[in-house]
Design a protein around this motif. Structure first.
Motif, PDB file in Angstrom:
ATOM      1  N   ILE A 111      49.006  40.172  50.675  1.00 55.63           N
ATOM      2  CA  ILE A 111      49.492  40.815  49.439  1.00 55.63           C
ATOM      3  C   ILE A 111      49.413  42.338  49.538  1.00 55.63           C
ATOM      4  O   ILE A 111      50.158  43.047  48.888  1.00 55.63           O
ATOM      5  CB  ILE A 111      48.729  40.339  48.175  1.00 55.63           C
ATOM      6  CG1 ILE A 111      47.245  40.737  48.198  1.00 55.63           C
ATOM      7  CG2 ILE A 111      48.889  38.835  47.978  1.00 55.63           C
ATOM      8  CD1 ILE A 111      46.600  40.678  46.829  1.00 55.63           C
ATOM      9  N   HIS A 138      43.672  40.492  40.869  1.00 50.42           N
ATOM     10  CA  HIS A 138      45.083  40.127  40.957  1.00 50.42           C
ATOM     11  C   HIS A 138      45.161  38.611  40.923  1.00 50.42           C
ATOM     12  O   HIS A 138      44.435  37.928  41.644  1.00 50.42           O
ATOM     13  CB  HIS A 138      45.669  40.659  42.278  1.00 50.42           C
ATOM     14  CG  HIS A 138      47.073  40.223  42.546  1.00 50.42           C
ATOM     15  ND1 HIS A 138      48.101  40.418  41.654  1.00 50.42           N
ATOM     16  CD2 HIS A 138      47.631  39.587  43.623  1.00 50.42           C
ATOM     17  CE1 HIS A 138      49.222  39.938  42.168  1.00 50.42           C
ATOM     18  NE2 HIS A 138      48.968  39.431  43.352  1.00 50.42           N
ATOM     19  N   GLN A 139      46.028  38.091  40.069  1.00 51.33           N
ATOM     20  CA  GLN A 139      46.138  36.639  39.945  1.00 51.33           C
ATOM     21  C   GLN A 139      47.589  36.220  40.132  1.00 51.33           C
ATOM     22  O   GLN A 139      48.353  36.187  39.176  1.00 51.33           O
ATOM     23  CB  GLN A 139      45.605  36.204  38.574  1.00 51.33           C
ATOM     24  CG  GLN A 139      45.504  34.697  38.432  1.00 51.33           C
ATOM     25  CD  GLN A 139      44.846  34.291  37.130  1.00 51.33           C
ATOM     26  OE1 GLN A 139      43.633  34.411  36.957  1.00 51.33           O
ATOM     27  NE2 GLN A 139      45.619  33.805  36.196  1.00 51.33           N
ATOM     28  N   PRO A 140      47.969  35.910  41.372  1.00 52.69           N
ATOM     29  CA  PRO A 140      49.374  35.562  41.599  1.00 52.69           C
ATOM     30  C   PRO A 140      49.784  34.231  40.958  1.00 52.69           C
ATOM     31  O   PRO A 140      50.962  34.022  40.692  1.00 52.69           O
ATOM     32  CB  PRO A 140      49.503  35.490  43.128  1.00 52.69           C
ATOM     33  CG  PRO A 140      48.119  35.430  43.660  1.00 52.69           C
ATOM     34  CD  PRO A 140      47.196  35.984  42.626  1.00 52.69           C
ATOM     35  N   ALA A 141      48.840  33.330  40.721  1.00 49.03           N
ATOM     36  CA  ALA A 141      49.190  32.017  40.170  1.00 49.03           C
ATOM     37  C   ALA A 141      49.023  32.012  38.652  1.00 49.03           C
ATOM     38  O   ALA A 141      48.315  32.844  38.079  1.00 49.03           O
ATOM     39  CB  ALA A 141      48.316  30.942  40.784  1.00 49.03           C
ATOM     40  N   LYS A 189      42.509  32.761  32.878  1.00 50.89           N
ATOM     41  CA  LYS A 189      41.959  33.251  34.149  1.00 50.89           C
ATOM     42  C   LYS A 189      41.486  32.067  34.996  1.00 50.89           C
ATOM     43  O   LYS A 189      40.807  31.175  34.491  1.00 50.89           O
ATOM     44  CB  LYS A 189      40.770  34.170  33.888  1.00 50.89           C
ATOM     45  CG  LYS A 189      41.174  35.489  33.250  1.00 50.89           C
ATOM     46  CD  LYS A 189      39.938  36.310  32.934  1.00 50.89           C
ATOM     47  CE  LYS A 189      40.357  37.626  32.274  1.00 50.89           C
ATOM     48  NZ  LYS A 189      39.237  38.254  31.543  1.00 50.89           N
ATOM     49  N   LEU A 190      41.780  32.109  36.292  1.00 44.93           N
ATOM     50  CA  LEU A 190      41.256  31.068  37.178  1.00 44.93           C
ATOM     51  C   LEU A 190      39.751  31.278  37.334  1.00 44.93           C
ATOM     52  O   LEU A 190      39.305  32.321  37.821  1.00 44.93           O
ATOM     53  CB  LEU A 190      41.900  31.114  38.558  1.00 44.93           C
ATOM     54  CG  LEU A 190      41.378  29.992  39.460  1.00 44.93           C
ATOM     55  CD1 LEU A 190      42.199  28.721  39.289  1.00 44.93           C
ATOM     56  CD2 LEU A 190      41.325  30.416  40.917  1.00 44.93           C
ATOM     57  N   GLN A 192      42.114  22.977  39.984  1.00 44.44           N
ATOM     58  CA  GLN A 192      41.958  24.336  39.447  1.00 44.44           C
ATOM     59  C   GLN A 192      41.356  24.207  38.056  1.00 44.44           C
ATOM     60  O   GLN A 192      41.680  23.279  37.316  1.00 44.44           O
ATOM     61  CB  GLN A 192      43.321  25.028  39.312  1.00 44.44           C
ATOM     62  CG  GLN A 192      44.087  25.199  40.600  1.00 44.44           C
ATOM     63  CD  GLN A 192      45.503  25.711  40.377  1.00 44.44           C
ATOM     64  OE1 GLN A 192      46.018  25.675  39.254  1.00 44.44           O
ATOM     65  NE2 GLN A 192      46.134  26.183  41.452  1.00 44.44           N
ATOM     66  N   LEU A 252      52.261  44.850  45.154  1.00 46.67           N
ATOM     67  CA  LEU A 252      51.624  43.731  45.844  1.00 46.67           C
ATOM     68  C   LEU A 252      52.685  42.696  46.223  1.00 46.67           C
ATOM     69  O   LEU A 252      53.612  42.443  45.470  1.00 46.67           O
ATOM     70  CB  LEU A 252      50.560  43.102  44.948  1.00 46.67           C
ATOM     71  CG  LEU A 252      49.391  44.018  44.590  1.00 46.67           C
ATOM     72  CD1 LEU A 252      48.450  43.324  43.603  1.00 46.67           C
ATOM     73  CD2 LEU A 252      48.626  44.440  45.843  1.00 46.67           C
ATOM     74  N   ALA A 264      47.240  31.711  47.711  1.00 39.67           N
ATOM     75  CA  ALA A 264      46.007  32.069  47.010  1.00 39.67           C
ATOM     76  C   ALA A 264      46.268  32.023  45.518  1.00 39.67           C
ATOM     77  O   ALA A 264      47.410  32.181  45.076  1.00 39.67           O
ATOM     78  CB  ALA A 264      45.548  33.460  47.411  1.00 39.67           C
ATOM     79  N   THR A 265      45.218  31.805  44.752  1.00 42.83           N
ATOM     80  CA  THR A 265      45.358  31.684  43.296  1.00 42.83           C
ATOM     81  C   THR A 265      44.899  32.946  42.587  1.00 42.83           C
ATOM     82  O   THR A 265      45.568  33.454  41.696  1.00 42.83           O
ATOM     83  CB  THR A 265      44.542  30.473  42.781  1.00 42.83           C
ATOM     84  OG1 THR A 265      44.654  29.398  43.706  1.00 42.83           O
ATOM     85  CG2 THR A 265      45.043  30.021  41.428  1.00 42.83           C
ATOM     86  N   ARG A 266      43.721  33.479  42.991  1.00 41.83           N
ATOM     87  CA  ARG A 266      43.187  34.664  42.294  1.00 41.83           C
ATOM     88  C   ARG A 266      42.314  35.508  43.221  1.00 41.83           C
ATOM     89  O   ARG A 266      41.508  34.957  43.986  1.00 41.83           O
ATOM     90  CB  ARG A 266      42.368  34.234  41.070  1.00 41.83           C
ATOM     91  CG  ARG A 266      41.974  35.398  40.177  1.00 41.83           C
ATOM     92  CD  ARG A 266      41.187  34.947  38.946  1.00 41.83           C
ATOM     93  NE  ARG A 266      40.866  36.095  38.107  1.00 41.83           N
ATOM     94  CZ  ARG A 266      39.821  36.184  37.287  1.00 41.83           C
ATOM     95  NH1 ARG A 266      38.997  35.144  37.158  1.00 41.83           N
ATOM     96  NH2 ARG A 266      39.599  37.272  36.575  1.00 41.83           N
ATOM     97  N   PHE A 267      42.471  36.815  43.105  1.00 43.42           N
ATOM     98  CA  PHE A 267      41.656  37.816  43.796  1.00 43.42           C
ATOM     99  C   PHE A 267      40.832  38.504  42.727  1.00 43.42           C
ATOM    100  O   PHE A 267      41.403  39.089  41.791  1.00 43.42           O
ATOM    101  CB  PHE A 267      42.547  38.855  44.481  1.00 43.42           C
ATOM    102  CG  PHE A 267      43.550  38.286  45.453  1.00 43.42           C
ATOM    103  CD1 PHE A 267      44.651  37.565  45.004  1.00 43.42           C
ATOM    104  CD2 PHE A 267      43.402  38.477  46.814  1.00 43.42           C
ATOM    105  CE1 PHE A 267      45.585  37.046  45.895  1.00 43.42           C
ATOM    106  CE2 PHE A 267      44.328  37.957  47.716  1.00 43.42           C
ATOM    107  CZ  PHE A 267      45.420  37.241  47.250  1.00 43.42           C
ATOM    108  N   HIS A 268      39.515  38.481  42.826  1.00 42.63           N
ATOM    109  CA  HIS A 268      38.706  39.065  41.749  1.00 42.63           C
ATOM    110  C   HIS A 268      37.268  39.321  42.218  1.00 42.63           C
ATOM    111  O   HIS A 268      36.647  38.435  42.788  1.00 42.63           O
ATOM    112  CB  HIS A 268      38.707  38.122  40.533  1.00 42.63           C
ATOM    113  CG  HIS A 268      38.019  38.694  39.342  1.00 42.63           C
ATOM    114  ND1 HIS A 268      38.505  39.789  38.656  1.00 42.63           N
ATOM    115  CD2 HIS A 268      36.865  38.339  38.710  1.00 42.63           C
ATOM    116  CE1 HIS A 268      37.690  40.076  37.659  1.00 42.63           C
ATOM    117  NE2 HIS A 268      36.683  39.216  37.672  1.00 42.63           N
TER     118      HIS A 268
END
Lengths: 271, 271
Positions: A201, B117-120, B258-259, B251, A165, A238-242
């Protein structure tokens, strides 16, 4: 005779009666299906700006993309919900026949205070002249209506797909193509002009789309006049993909380093 | 008999007819005038969650504070604008008599994808146990309904006024007081629980207030169940203050990093 800018063509609304407007999608801003969401957002804003009851300048818009807008005509109803001394709240709805395609809330305000303070700085970026124009956007007409130049996080339209990613963050210049002096209408559209972070990503073509977009306008009309038609500097991350959704936040900075707009999106994606 | 949590009392709505609910402001969450905006936001969400037509979990809410809510009864109308396979869009309005006090849009969704996926990362923070509870909030009842512990950027309620502007950023723990298991309702309220950044940078009591609040829920119901009633870690910051308005973004992170939610506000202030 000067030809009208395609953005002005795409955001021309005909008033039908008080608070009721008719518009037409514009092939110049076509997306995969229907128009680029930023132009739809700008049309929601346009309905308020053209309404004789509007007071002050826009400070915020939230646009909810409820269903795809089909190519063709649409109607927009703008309703002032509350007008106070400083602030005016609007509800706006775009329909095609009996179908609600888009809802929005818009807030206008009279701005007089002199207090000004900017704790944040524009992102570090290469000079505009050093950044390559984006290419390979091919069949998505709306991408050709902007001059995108990436300093960081350029999208990959060509693949091959790398299983790792990539970063969700982009730093980029953006301006209308051809150039057009910035106003609240074009800033609304540009605030939706950052590519979906899911594609950043993982550059794989799966169904995805912005569900809701919120943009706050901190820059004044004077800030925008000073900026003119020069490229804006933008940052998106972006902060989170879920669980089928990710957030996305953005900033848009003037050529002299003033924050003009910031905001967030929530994006739906298929696995 | 177990006493009801004050947050549940403050967010109890009586159904009057389909899509129509009646509520009552709660002194326990009183603000300077009327109720804490976060509880008003939670009531807008509650109307959707209690509606038998609601499908899925909330993923986003935008709340527009059009006018002060007076202490006493209010009515909320919740209207589904569009229901699709994955997403459902709602418009919500809170009135007192003929007066529109609050408008909102709420989006619900069915979430099935496994991609995560959590890039932050959560912000750096001292341990909860090392942070002092906030004091001196005195007459603002709603502040006593939360356990706020600041790792960075604690507000100054006492003065004296330092002419230098302070940082707009805060990193803080927040939880219901008394503790209450986290759900979308309390997360909605807490997302409006960051003090206005104007007060953070300049601790002077001038008229100010949130005009519009947008919160995106990236955390799933399972994430919230895992978190339970432990303190959330929150971060709030601002980018620019100009011409009576400033932005604010936040945030909220679960105890396991976890966000759960992120979002933005636009805030009005007097000079």
């Amino acid at each position: 005779m000067t030809e009208q800018h395609p953005f002005d063509t795409a955001t021309t609304l005909a008033p039908l009666s008080e608070g009721l407007f008719q518009g037409h999608t514009s092939p110049a801003y076509g997306n995969i299906a229907g128009p680029f969401g930023g132009v739809t957002a700008a049309n929601m804003m346009q309905a308020v700006l053209q309404d004789s009851r509007a007071q002050g300048d826009p400070i915020s818009i939230t646009v909810n993309f409820c269903a795809a807008v089909a190519d063709g005509e649409f109607e927009i109803v703008a309703e002032p919900k509350r007008s106070g001394k400083y602030l005016q709240h609007w509800s706006v709805e775009l329909t095609q026949g009996p179908k609600t395609c888009t809802t929005a809330t818009v807030i206008c305000a009279k701005r007089t205070a002199d207090f000004s303070h900017q704790p944040a700085n524009p992102p570090d970026a290469a000079l505009y002249e050093e950044c390559e124009p984006m290419t390979n956007q091919g069949r998505l007409n709306w991408l050709n209506r902007y001059d995108f130049r990436f300093s960081e996080g350029a999208p990959d339209f060509t693949g091959p797909l790398d299983p790792a990613l990539r970063s969700a963050r982009s730093v980029q210049y953006v301006s209308d193509n051809p150039p057009r002096p910035l106003d609240y209408l074009s800033l609304t559209a540009i605030s939706d002009g950052f590519l979906l972070r899911m594609f950043n990503i993982r550059p794989k073509f799966v169904p995805m789309g912005t569900v809701s977009l919120t943009t706050h306008f901190i820059g004044s009309a004077a800030d925008m006049a000073e900026h003119g038609d020069r490229p804006l500097l933008g940052m998106a991350d972006a902060t989170r993909f879920h669980g089928n959704f990710h957030d996305q936040h953005m900033q848009l900075w003037s050529a002299s380093g003033k924050l003009l707009a910031m905001g967030t999106q929530i994006v739906w994606f298929k696995e």
